[in-house]
Scaffold this motif. Structure first.
Motif, PDB file in Angstrom:
ATOM      1  N   ASP A  56      10.933 -11.498  -2.145  1.00  0.00           N
ATOM      2  CA  ASP A  56      10.707  -9.425  -2.240  1.00  0.00           C
ATOM      3  C   ASP A  56       9.727  -9.475  -3.048  1.00  0.00           C
ATOM      4  N   LEU A  57       9.016 -10.327  -3.735  1.00  0.00           N
ATOM      5  CA  LEU A  57       7.856  -9.434  -4.381  1.00  0.00           C
ATOM      6  C   LEU A  57       6.576  -9.459  -4.076  1.00  0.00           C
ATOM      7  N   VAL A  58       6.511 -10.718  -2.535  1.00  0.00           N
ATOM      8  CA  VAL A  58       5.581 -10.261  -1.891  1.00  0.00           C
ATOM      9  C   VAL A  58       5.459  -9.358  -0.785  1.00  0.00           C
ATOM     10  N   LEU A  59       7.367  -9.177  -0.776  1.00  0.00           N
ATOM     11  CA  LEU A  59       7.215  -7.530   0.492  1.00  0.00           C
ATOM     12  C   LEU A  59       6.585  -6.365  -0.222  1.00  0.00           C
ATOM     13  N   ALA A  60       7.233  -6.105  -1.464  1.00  0.00           N
ATOM     14  CA  ALA A  60       6.578  -4.953  -3.029  1.00  0.00           C
ATOM     15  C   ALA A  60       5.146  -4.794  -2.983  1.00  0.00           C
ATOM     16  N   TYR A  61       4.927  -6.366  -2.874  1.00  0.00           N
ATOM     17  CA  TYR A  61       2.889  -6.451  -2.840  1.00  0.00           C
ATOM     18  C   TYR A  61       2.490  -6.367  -1.668  1.00  0.00           C
ATOM     19  N   LEU A  62       2.714  -6.356  -0.842  1.00  0.00           N
ATOM     20  CA  LEU A  62       2.154  -5.925   0.852  1.00  0.00           C
ATOM     21  C   LEU A  62       2.558  -4.750   0.689  1.00  0.00           C
ATOM     22  N   ALA A 108      -5.723  -8.562   2.865  1.00  0.00           N
ATOM     23  CA  ALA A 108      -3.951  -9.006   2.217  1.00  0.00           C
ATOM     24  C   ALA A 108      -3.381  -9.403   3.665  1.00  0.00           C
ATOM     25  N   PHE A 109      -3.582  -8.927   4.477  1.00  0.00           N
ATOM     26  CA  PHE A 109      -2.318  -8.416   5.426  1.00  0.00           C
ATOM     27  C   PHE A 109      -2.948 -10.249   5.857  1.00  0.00           C
ATOM     28  N   ILE A 110      -4.084 -10.019   6.547  1.00  0.00           N
ATOM     29  CA  ILE A 110      -4.310 -11.371   7.151  1.00  0.00           C
ATOM     30  C   ILE A 110      -4.043 -12.984   6.600  1.00  0.00           C
ATOM     31  N   ASN A 111      -4.369 -12.710   5.278  1.00  0.00           N
ATOM     32  CA  ASN A 111      -4.618 -13.954   4.327  1.00  0.00           C
ATOM     33  C   ASN A 111      -3.121 -13.668   3.823  1.00  0.00           C
ATOM     34  N   ARG A 125       6.306  -8.429   8.711  1.00  0.00           N
ATOM     35  CA  ARG A 125       5.531  -6.711   7.498  1.00  0.00           C
ATOM     36  C   ARG A 125       4.076  -6.993   7.741  1.00  0.00           C
ATOM     37  N   THR A 126       4.114  -7.498   7.965  1.00  0.00           N
ATOM     38  CA  THR A 126       2.208  -7.919   7.899  1.00  0.00           C
ATOM     39  C   THR A 126       2.112  -7.202   9.294  1.00  0.00           C
ATOM     40  N   VAL A 127       2.451  -7.604  10.151  1.00  0.00           N
ATOM     41  CA  VAL A 127       2.456  -7.483  11.475  1.00  0.00           C
ATOM     42  C   VAL A 127       2.694  -5.673  11.822  1.00  0.00           C
ATOM     43  N   GLU A 128       3.831  -5.311  10.866  1.00  0.00           N
ATOM     44  CA  GLU A 128       4.372  -4.178  10.695  1.00  0.00           C
ATOM     45  C   GLU A 128       3.099  -2.721  10.146  1.00  0.00           C
TER      46      GLU A 128
END
Lengths: 193, 193
Positions: A56-62, A108-111, A125-128
């Motif tokens: 959830d924290l990672v998603l918020a980060y993204l 950040a998304f690719i990484n 989420r990265t794809v989105e």
DNA sequence: AAGCTAGCAGACAGGTCTGTCTATGCCAAG
DNA sequence: CTTGGCATAGACAGACCTGTCTGCTAGCTT
């Protein structure tokens, strides 16, 4: 006193700021929850109250990165003037600015996608994010009168992604210039005037 | 019997094959040594005999990828004929082939660099790979008569990296075609005939 | 036959990870 | 003044990680 601090900077914000900094530098998987806790000066229970799972924290980060980066892209395009063609070129100034920034470490998304399981919520989420950015570029390409807006937007986002991605290897400040020049050539070739 | 097996496929090879498969799919940090051991049917002591630290295995993995990928790039260029300009375009067929491959997951070097500490031996190896490839492309661009071979090679490798990098998000089979078309336009614009 | 090499099997130590839980402190509203 | 809400501090469980070590097996060479 401490209460005054938390009023000024609520725990959730401090956690997100710290997570942003650490996750971007080392990748979400390279940062333990304990490190985020220590660096943000927050209790473990507090973190898990706001973000029940680490993901959830990672998603918020993204989401934070998405807003920031997409905002910078749009601002760079806007600053290039009213002509959509110029805006497509100007967009690449966001890449140059990012590359010059202290602690620049690629996309950040690719990484994050590289270390997240395909099909996971984080990966989705990265794809989105890339989908939304590409839709925006496609619209810009259409307004610029591109013969094939979809093709042009794919080429331009690929250039941006390439320029960003190699940032994780070596923050070469001349890469954005090369990307911008390439973009100009592609746009000129794709948009009959 | 087991000895016959190991004679046919020595332990080192089995370890490397397994590591290649797992590391590429999940990233080196996402795969424990125990998993490599279980999957390759090798004893722990054997693995640590051939690769004293896990990083040594990661480095060997990167070397394998380097040879494979660089080989595919050169083969694709060679298959495009004798004209250096055509070879620069043909190089992009390697990207298309990679994207079509089962289990395609983007650029192993970018993915690994994203999760390795800047300055580490592993990170340095990823940088070195990109340097070697770029030097080769620059040479090709020079022979193709590019006005600015360094610029053109930077643009083309950026396109390849972008096309590869987004593979970790979504294996879109049309991306390589777009990249190839862009490359053609850039090469035509940079190489006066 | 004896020794050497390569490999298998798996226990073990010491560390890190996520996520849960208890115990405590402080402030503000009722 | 008391109660509820939110925060801190930190122990703890259970999983997983790397790397070491001991014992054992099988074939090849001498």
């Amino acid at each position: 006193m401490r209460q005054a601090d938390t009023a000024a900077r609520p725990a959730r914000e401090r956690i997100l700021d710290t997570a942003f900094r650490l996750f971007y530098a080392r990748g979400p998987r390279g940062v333990g929850v304990d490190t985020v806790i220590a660096d943000s000066g927050v209790a473990k229970a507090t973190l898990y109250k706001h973000f029940p799972r680490k993901d959830d924290l990672v998603l918020a980060y993204l989401d934070t990165v998405d807003q920031t980066w997409f905002g910078q892209l749009r601002a760079a395009a806007r600053d290039a003037g009213d002509d959509p063609r110029a805006q497509l070129v100007g967009m690449f100034d966001a890449l140059a600015n990012a590359a010059r920034r202290e602690g620049y470490h690629g996309c950040a998304f690719i990484n994050t996608a590289a270390e997240s399981e395909t099909g996971s919520e984080v990966h989705a989420r990265t794809v989105e994010h890339k989908r939304v950015v590409r839709a925006w570029v496609t619209d810009l390409a259409r307004r610029a009168g591109a013969v094939d807006p979809d093709l042009l937007s794919r080429q331009l986002t690929m250039l941006i992604d390439g320029g960003l991605a190699v940032g994780v290897l070596d923050a070469d400040p001349t890469a954005p210039d090369a990307a911008k020049a390439a973009a100009r050539a592609l746009i000129d070739a794709s948009c009959p005037r």
